[in-house]
Design a protein around this motif. Structure first.
Motif, PDB file in Angstrom:
ATOM      1  N   ASP A   1       0.836  -1.203   0.000  1.00 15.25           N
ATOM      2  CA  ASP A   1       0.000   0.000   0.000  1.00 15.25           C
ATOM      3  C   ASP A   1       0.869   1.250   0.000  1.00 15.25           C
ATOM      4  O   ASP A   1       0.648   2.185  -0.789  1.00 15.25           O
TER       5      ASP A   1
ATOM      6  N   ALA B   1      -6.624  -9.525  -9.888  1.00 10.86           N
ATOM      7  CA  ALA B   1      -6.578  -8.730 -11.116  1.00 10.86           C
ATOM      8  C   ALA B   1      -5.502  -9.219 -12.081  1.00 10.86           C
ATOM      9  O   ALA B   1      -5.632  -9.042 -13.293  1.00 10.86           O
TER      10      ALA B   1
ATOM     11  N   PRO C   1      -1.816   1.763  -8.514  1.00 10.57           N
ATOM     12  CA  PRO C   1      -2.474   0.715  -7.724  1.00 10.57           C
ATOM     13  C   PRO C   1      -1.544  -0.482  -7.535  1.00 10.57           C
ATOM     14  O   PRO C   1      -0.628  -0.712  -8.339  1.00 10.57           O
TER      15      PRO C   1
ATOM     16  N   VAL D   1     -11.842  -4.048  -8.568  1.00  7.95           N
ATOM     17  CA  VAL D   1     -10.443  -3.846  -8.205  1.00  7.95           C
ATOM     18  C   VAL D   1     -10.207  -2.346  -8.059  1.00  7.95           C
ATOM     19  O   VAL D   1     -10.417  -1.584  -9.010  1.00  7.95           O
TER      20      VAL D   1
ATOM     21  N   TYR E   1      -1.835  -3.639  -8.013  1.00  4.33           N
ATOM     22  CA  TYR E   1      -1.711  -4.667  -9.055  1.00  4.33           C
ATOM     23  C   TYR E   1      -0.637  -4.308 -10.085  1.00  4.33           C
ATOM     24  O   TYR E   1      -0.040  -5.201 -10.701  1.00  4.33           O
TER      25      TYR E   1
ATOM     26  N   GLU F   1      -8.737   1.307  -8.170  1.00  4.82           N
ATOM     27  CA  GLU F   1      -7.811   1.915  -9.125  1.00  4.82           C
ATOM     28  C   GLU F   1      -6.962   3.020  -8.500  1.00  4.82           C
ATOM     29  O   GLU F   1      -5.986   3.473  -9.098  1.00  4.82           O
TER      30      GLU F   1
ATOM     31  N   LEU G   1      -3.415   0.194  -2.177  1.00  4.77           N
ATOM     32  CA  LEU G   1      -4.545  -0.726  -2.156  1.00  4.77           C
ATOM     33  C   LEU G   1      -5.828  -0.059  -2.635  1.00  4.77           C
ATOM     34  O   LEU G   1      -6.841  -0.728  -2.857  1.00  4.77           O
TER      35      LEU G   1
ATOM     36  N   HIS H   1      -6.521  -7.125  -5.808  1.00  7.51           N
ATOM     37  CA  HIS H   1      -5.370  -6.751  -6.637  1.00  7.51           C
ATOM     38  C   HIS H   1      -4.648  -7.995  -7.163  1.00  7.51           C
ATOM     39  O   HIS H   1      -4.198  -8.016  -8.319  1.00  7.51           O
TER      40      HIS H   1
ATOM     41  N   ARG I   1      -2.710  -7.156 -16.421  1.00  7.41           N
ATOM     42  CA  ARG I   1      -4.012  -7.249 -15.756  1.00  7.41           C
ATOM     43  C   ARG I   1      -4.921  -8.192 -16.526  1.00  7.41           C
ATOM     44  O   ARG I   1      -5.064  -8.096 -17.747  1.00  7.41           O
TER      45      ARG I   1
END
Length: 259
Positions: A2, A197, A11, A231, A13, A233, A237, A194, A20
């Motif tokens: 985070d 994703a 983000p 998820v 991910y 954006e 997190l 995440h 993604r």
């Protein structure tokens, strides 16, 4: 994750070095031992909250058929049930007839660990007796044995981020779907989203148990709609911790339960 995401303005991910796969991830409601009428009430709560999948603990001291029938009576045809036995059917001789009977219920979707996971031949026998997918916790039997001997249809994947990415990548190499099982409040559930994703075979509804917490500890709740969780954006997190909730639940010295 985070903090790094927030520092970089991306983000989480995007920190995972994988393309993604989805913007919305499947997610499941979860409960343990309850009588049929209580599970049915929970299923109605799940629907009202945007869930279309429900994972329950199947136990020999409850009538699993009555439980499935009670849930089926109050849910639409698209609502699905995943049954986790935690090895309690013991062997294929016990499990085969039970699972074959449960196959007749349209709501039933997946069976998890009906017998001891190390029983390779037993798992193979069960797969011949049922038409539903069979899931095992990743790692037992060892992954090479699972794929060589066709032991199961998919996995329960959990642990830390590195472990989840490794297990998810191995499962994908053999096109095995899996649940992401990361249990916790809104922070953990956001992390799970995440990971989902970027892991294309995280196709089964994630088990985060978010519905069992009195507070998600977030300022803004995560969005669950049509059985999927959005998820986030925003950087990191994509959530903001509810500091007031942290203060409200803070334990006071001497940090012991009053009982």
């Amino acid at each position: 994750y985070d903090l790094v995401g927030k520092a970089l303005g991306v983000p989480v991910y995007r920190l995972l070095n994988l393309p993604r796969a989805r913007e919305w991830c499947p997610i499941s409601w979860w409960n343990i031992d309850m009588p049929p009428e209580a599970l049915a009430a929970e299923a109605q709560d799940a629907l009202a909250a945007g869930y279309t999948s429900y994972k329950i603990k199947a136990r020999p001291w409850w009538d699993i058929y009555a439980q499935v029938e009670a849930i089926s009576a109050v849910t639409p045809p698209y609502f699905r049930l995943d049954l986790d036995w935690n090895n309690m059917l013991l062997n294929a001789g016990n499990a085969g007839p039970v699972l074959a009977a449960l196959d007749a219920y349209p709501r039933v979707a997946i069976y998890e660990s009906p017998i001891f996971q190390h029983d390779v031949e037993g798992q193979r026998r069960i797969r011949r007796m049922t038409n539903r997918p069979l899931a095992l916790h990743f790692g037992e039997p060892p992954f090479p044995t699972v794929v060589r001997d066709e032991v199961c249809d998919g996995f329960v994947v959990g642990g830390g981020v590195a472990s989840v990415l490794r297990q998810g990548t191995l499962a994908a190499a053999f096109e095995k779907p899996f649940w992401l099982q990361l249990v916790g409040t809104g922070l953990t559930t956001a992390l799970s989203a995440h990971l989902g994703a970027v892991l294309p075979f995280a196709q089964w509804p994630a088990v985060n148990c978010l519905n069992n917490y009195a507070d998600d500890l977030l300022v803004e709740p995560l969005t669950v709609r049509g059985g999927l969780i959005k998820v986030p954006e925003a950087p990191g997190l994509g959530i903001t911790v509810d500091e007031a909730a942290l203060e409200r639940y803070r334990m006071k010295p001497p940090f012991e339960h009053p009982l």
